[in-house]
Scaffold this motif. Structure first.
Motif, PDB file in Angstrom:
ATOM      1  N   GLN A 633       0.810  -1.202   0.000  1.00 40.31           N
ATOM      2  CA  GLN A 633       0.000   0.000   0.000  1.00 40.31           C
ATOM      3  C   GLN A 633       0.853   1.266   0.000  1.00 40.31           C
ATOM      4  O   GLN A 633       0.525   2.257  -0.669  1.00 40.31           O
ATOM      5  N   VAL A 634       1.962   1.265   0.754  1.00 35.78           N
ATOM      6  CA  VAL A 634       2.809   2.456   0.826  1.00 35.78           C
ATOM      7  C   VAL A 634       3.437   2.757  -0.527  1.00 35.78           C
ATOM      8  O   VAL A 634       3.480   3.916  -0.981  1.00 35.78           O
ATOM      9  N   ALA A 635       3.926   1.726  -1.206  1.00 37.19           N
ATOM     10  CA  ALA A 635       4.517   1.935  -2.530  1.00 37.19           C
ATOM     11  C   ALA A 635       3.487   2.482  -3.510  1.00 37.19           C
ATOM     12  O   ALA A 635       3.780   3.361  -4.339  1.00 37.19           O
ATOM     13  N   ARG A 636       2.252   1.969  -3.451  1.00 36.93           N
ATOM     14  CA  ARG A 636       1.202   2.468  -4.351  1.00 36.93           C
ATOM     15  C   ARG A 636       0.892   3.924  -4.050  1.00 36.93           C
ATOM     16  O   ARG A 636       0.743   4.751  -4.970  1.00 36.93           O
ATOM     17  N   LEU A 637       0.803   4.268  -2.753  1.00 38.64           N
ATOM     18  CA  LEU A 637       0.519   5.651  -2.390  1.00 38.64           C
ATOM     19  C   LEU A 637       1.621   6.591  -2.866  1.00 38.64           C
ATOM     20  O   LEU A 637       1.349   7.675  -3.406  1.00 38.64           O
ATOM     21  N   LEU A 638       2.864   6.196  -2.702  1.00 38.96           N
ATOM     22  CA  LEU A 638       3.970   7.062  -3.128  1.00 38.96           C
ATOM     23  C   LEU A 638       3.994   7.228  -4.639  1.00 38.96           C
ATOM     24  O   LEU A 638       4.324   8.311  -5.156  1.00 38.96           O
ATOM     25  N   ASN A 639       3.663   6.175  -5.391  1.00 45.44           N
ATOM     26  CA  ASN A 639       3.608   6.305  -6.851  1.00 45.44           C
ATOM     27  C   ASN A 639       2.544   7.307  -7.263  1.00 45.44           C
ATOM     28  O   ASN A 639       2.754   8.131  -8.172  1.00 45.44           O
ATOM     29  N   SER A 665      13.568   3.151   4.314  1.00 43.09           N
ATOM     30  CA  SER A 665      14.691   3.850   3.685  1.00 43.09           C
ATOM     31  C   SER A 665      14.900   3.451   2.236  1.00 43.09           C
ATOM     32  O   SER A 665      15.505   4.194   1.466  1.00 43.09           O
ATOM     33  N   GLY A 666      14.373   2.301   1.832  1.00 47.56           N
ATOM     34  CA  GLY A 666      14.582   1.868   0.450  1.00 47.56           C
ATOM     35  C   GLY A 666      13.555   2.370  -0.529  1.00 47.56           C
ATOM     36  O   GLY A 666      13.727   2.195  -1.749  1.00 47.56           O
ATOM     37  N   ILE A 667      12.451   2.993  -0.058  1.00 44.54           N
ATOM     38  CA  ILE A 667      11.390   3.422  -0.981  1.00 44.54           C
ATOM     39  C   ILE A 667      11.541   4.876  -1.382  1.00 44.54           C
ATOM     40  O   ILE A 667      10.788   5.359  -2.234  1.00 44.54           O
TER      41      ILE A 667
END
Length: 755
Positions: A633-639, A665-667
């Motif tokens: 979910q976090v990766a989708r939100l950041l995209n 730290s990796g995203i």
């Protein structure tokens, strides 16, 4: 100094460090003396306090002390030998002068002075305090100095007392007390030596008599005569014994030679026996051998000449063997004859030596018997003579020893006499307030400097970009100043928005520019903001970065992923008043979330709301944030946020508190470390750097006390910020008074402790 340089503050300084480390090293070496001065200036109040207190205490004590007077008596050491002459050995004289000085410093002499002057009952000496003789002696030794030089025979006796008269009286008494002490000890020693000599003489007389009788009995029992009154008989017996031993030895030697004569005859070799006939036959045999060798080469074995030579060789060999046997037999006969003659001669010599030894032995026995008979009479006579001799020698020895002791006590050894008597001093030597105050000033200053260096040595707080570069290799993007009040809980009231010409806003824009340079041409950029521990102000820094980006014409959003933080925070407060959807709702929504997130349009209006960044946070702490942070979910939100905003600022939890920052730290495109000025330690930052899986792009100092930082003199651009006060609307960089600065540091200290 140019305004742009002052606005960048620490960024340009760090860039210069990264570009030219060699120039920086040279600059640090050149400024080392100045840095030492700044090091001392950092703790100037403490140094002044220590010095002031020490000097004041010492001065007060000195002013309270009573007057003290010193009187000096000079004595000369007299070095006399047995004849009353001065000693010639300079090294020995120096040693004796040193010994005399030690006697003047001794406790025994001090006790004698106290006894002679009755000082334990002197009210002036005791200052009205009852004292025993031992206590008075200890006080006198503490108030007396004995000074002597290595190359001089003079000794100064310096006595410090409360009155001039008493000081002079005590100093002058030392010589008389020493003479009295020596006289008493000499008389005691003389009497003891006299009694010891008399007792020793009587004892030695009896011991000599007993020893002589024991010796006589021992000689008689063991046949060890001394002679009839002289040593002639003993010498005669020795000569006879020597001759008798020589004759016995000669007898034994000739007997041995006679016995070994026959064996020697058998041992004589006949291997070399020869004769002219044997030599002629040997030469003939050798010639036939050579002839046979020559014929063997040219002729066969059956040739007549070969056979002739062989026959001749056989005949010559037979004649040679027969002749050699005859010669050997003749040689052996000759050897036997010679051995018999030598044996007869040796036997005769042995018999003659034996006869002489027998005669000498008989003479020795007769002389010994006579000597033993004389021993009995000589013992009594020797005892009588010895008794008289011992009595005479004991008397003479005792008298001579007594005279020698008396002479040594009177003339030989070390004595001292008064050369310059002490006079009553007129000026007191103590107390000396000026001198002691100066000594207290120097000593307290050295103590204060030692404390300062110890404090700096054990101080592990991070305060300068040079520390980050030297210890961790990190750039310092900016140093955000400490505000007189907390950052407002709304984005519209952020100092970057409300006071764009302030020092805080200028440093924030510098920080945002440094972060923007990390984008490397990308249209959208994400940066993760974290810190070693909670309370370092990372949420405020994240909000400030986004606000500065919006003020510079970029769209920015702050994503608060510090989901574990208990209690309210500035981002949660802004989230609650902004009307934006909750972050948990955005992360758990399955549909399109772009409709829920409005895009910020910076720079389209003059209202403060249009210049405020978007804040996405939670209204309440999340019970299980790990499932959200580690999920997709976090990766989708950041995209989605990358598509709508130029800058995405991620507020991550503290690294040492939870593991979420390590996971997040990796995203992000880059990571920025927030360091609380004067609070974050080297160990905390080192542990945080070790836990991160990705490199840290740089660091930002938060809540920097600019006046204190400049006062400490770290050598960066902040040190000169006061000269640019006119460029900032808030006047934060104006010089403050010492009292105002102290109040601000105390208030900020309380504020940091509360945070």
């Amino acid at each position: 100094m140019a305004p742009a340089q002052l606005a960048l503050i620490d960024g340009n300084y760090r860039g210069a460090m990264a570009e030219s480390p060699r120039d920086l090293s040279f600059e640090m070496q050149r400024m080392s003396a100045r840095q030492i001065w700044f090091l001392l200036r950092r703790h100037l109040p403490m140094v002044l306090g220590i010095v002031t207190v020490c000097v004041a205490v010492v001065t007060f004590i000195q002013l309270r002390l009573p007057d003290q007077y010193e009187a000096t008596a000079t004595v000369q050491v007299e070095l006399n030998d047995a004849n009353g002459s001065n000693q010639a050995d300079a090294a020995r004289n120096q040693q004796r002068v040193a010994n005399e000085a030690r006697i003047y410093r001794s406790q025994a002499l001090a006790e004698q002075v106290v006894k002679d002057l009755d000082l334990e009952h002197n009210a002036t000496f005791t200052a009205g305090t009852p004292m025993t003789a031992q206590q008075a002696t200890m006080q006198l030794m503490a108030q007396t100095r004995v000074v002597s030089a290595n190359d001089s025979d003079f000794i100064d006796i310096v006595v410090r007392e409360g009155t001039p008269q008493l000081a002079a009286r005590v100093a002058n008494r030392y010589v008389e007390s020493l003479q009295k002490l020596r006289s008493n000890r000499r008389q005691t020693w003389r009497d003891g030596v006299t009694r010891a000599l008399a007792s020793e003489s009587a004892r030695l007389g009896g011991e000599v008599e007993k020893a002589e009788r024991a010796v006589a009995e021992f000689r008689r029992a063991h046949n060890m005569p001394i002679g009839a009154g002289s040593a002639e008989d003993y010498q005669q017996m020795n000569r006879i014994a020597v001759e008798e031993a020589s004759a016995a030895a000669m007898n034994a030697a000739t007997a041995q030679r006679s016995a070994s004569a026959a064996s020697a005859a058998q041992m004589r070799t006949v291997a070399g026996a020869t004769s002219p006939v044997v030599d002629a036959l040997q030469r003939q045999y050798d010639d036939l051998q050579r002839e046979r060798s020559q014929l063997s080469v040219a002729l066969g074995a059956n040739h007549p000449d070969r056979q002739r030579v062989e026959a001749q060789l056989t005949q010559v060999r037979t004649d040679l063997d027969r002749e050699r046997a005859a010669v050997i037999s003749a040689e052996r006969t000759k050897n036997s004859t010679d051995a018999g003659r030598e044996q007869q001669l040796a036997g005769g010599e042995a018999r003659a030596a034996a006869a002489r030894a027998g005669q000498l032995q008989a003479r020795l026995s007769t002389l010994a018997a006579q000597t033993f008979r004389n021993n009995a009479n000589n013992v009594d006579l020797s005892v009588l003579d010895r008794r008289a001799e011992v009595a005479r020698q004991a008397y003479l020895t005792t008298a001579q020893r007594a005279q020698t002791v008396r002479s040594e006590l009177e003339t030989t050894g070390v004595n001292s006499s008064m050369v310059s008597a002490a006079t009553a001093p007129l000026i007191p030597v103590a107390p000396a307030p000026k001198k002691m105050a100066l000594a207290a000033f120097v000593g307290s200053l050295m103590l204060a400097l030692l404390i300062v260096f110890c404090i700096e040595m054990f101080d592990n707080k991070l305060r300068s970009g040079e520390q980050l570069h030297r210890l961790f290799g990190l750039r310092t993007f900016a140093m955000l100043p400490l505000l007189p009040r907390e950052i407002p809980m709304t984005t519209e009231d952020n100092p970057v928005v409300t006071e764009p010409q302030s020092l805080f806003a200028e440093v924030a824009r510098t920080l945002t520019s440094e972060i923007g340079d990390l984008a490397a041409g990308r249209e959208s950029q994400s940066v993760l903001v974290t810190s070693p521990l909670p309370g370092d102000g990372k949420s405020s820094v994240a909000l400030t970065i986004a606000a500065a980006a919006v003020s510079m014409g970029r769209s920015a959003v702050v994503v608060d992923l510090d989901l574990r933080r208990p209690g309210p925070s500035i981002l949660r407060t802004i989230q609650g008043t902004s009307g934006m959807p909750d972050l948990v709702e955005l992360l758990t929504r399955t549909g399109d979330m772009q409709q829920l997130i409005p895009a910020a349009k910076a720079g389209e209006g003059d209202a403060a709301a249009e210049l405020a960044p978007v804040v996405l946070s939670t209204r309440e702490p999340v019970r299980n944030p790990a499932s959200l942070i580690q999920g997709w979910q976090v990766a989708r939100l950041l995209n989605d946020l990358h598509d709508r905003f130029d800058l995405v600022v991620i507020n991550a939890p503290a690294i040492l508190a939870v593991r979420d920052a390590t996971t997040l730290s990796g995203i992000a495109d880059s990571t920025v470390m927030v360091v609380h000025w004067g609070k974050t330690t080297v160990e905390q930052l080192r542990a945080a750097m070790q836990l991160l899986h990705t490199p840290v792009a740089g660091a930002v100092f938060n809540q920097v006390d600019y006046p204190e930082h400049a006062r400490r003199g770290y050598g960066d651009a902040v040190q000169f910020y006061m000269g640019s006060a006119s460029y900032y609307s808030d006047g934060f960089a104006r010089r403050r008074s010492w009292s105002q600065g102290l109040r601000d540091r105390v208030r900020h200290g309380f504020h940091r402790e509360a945070a």
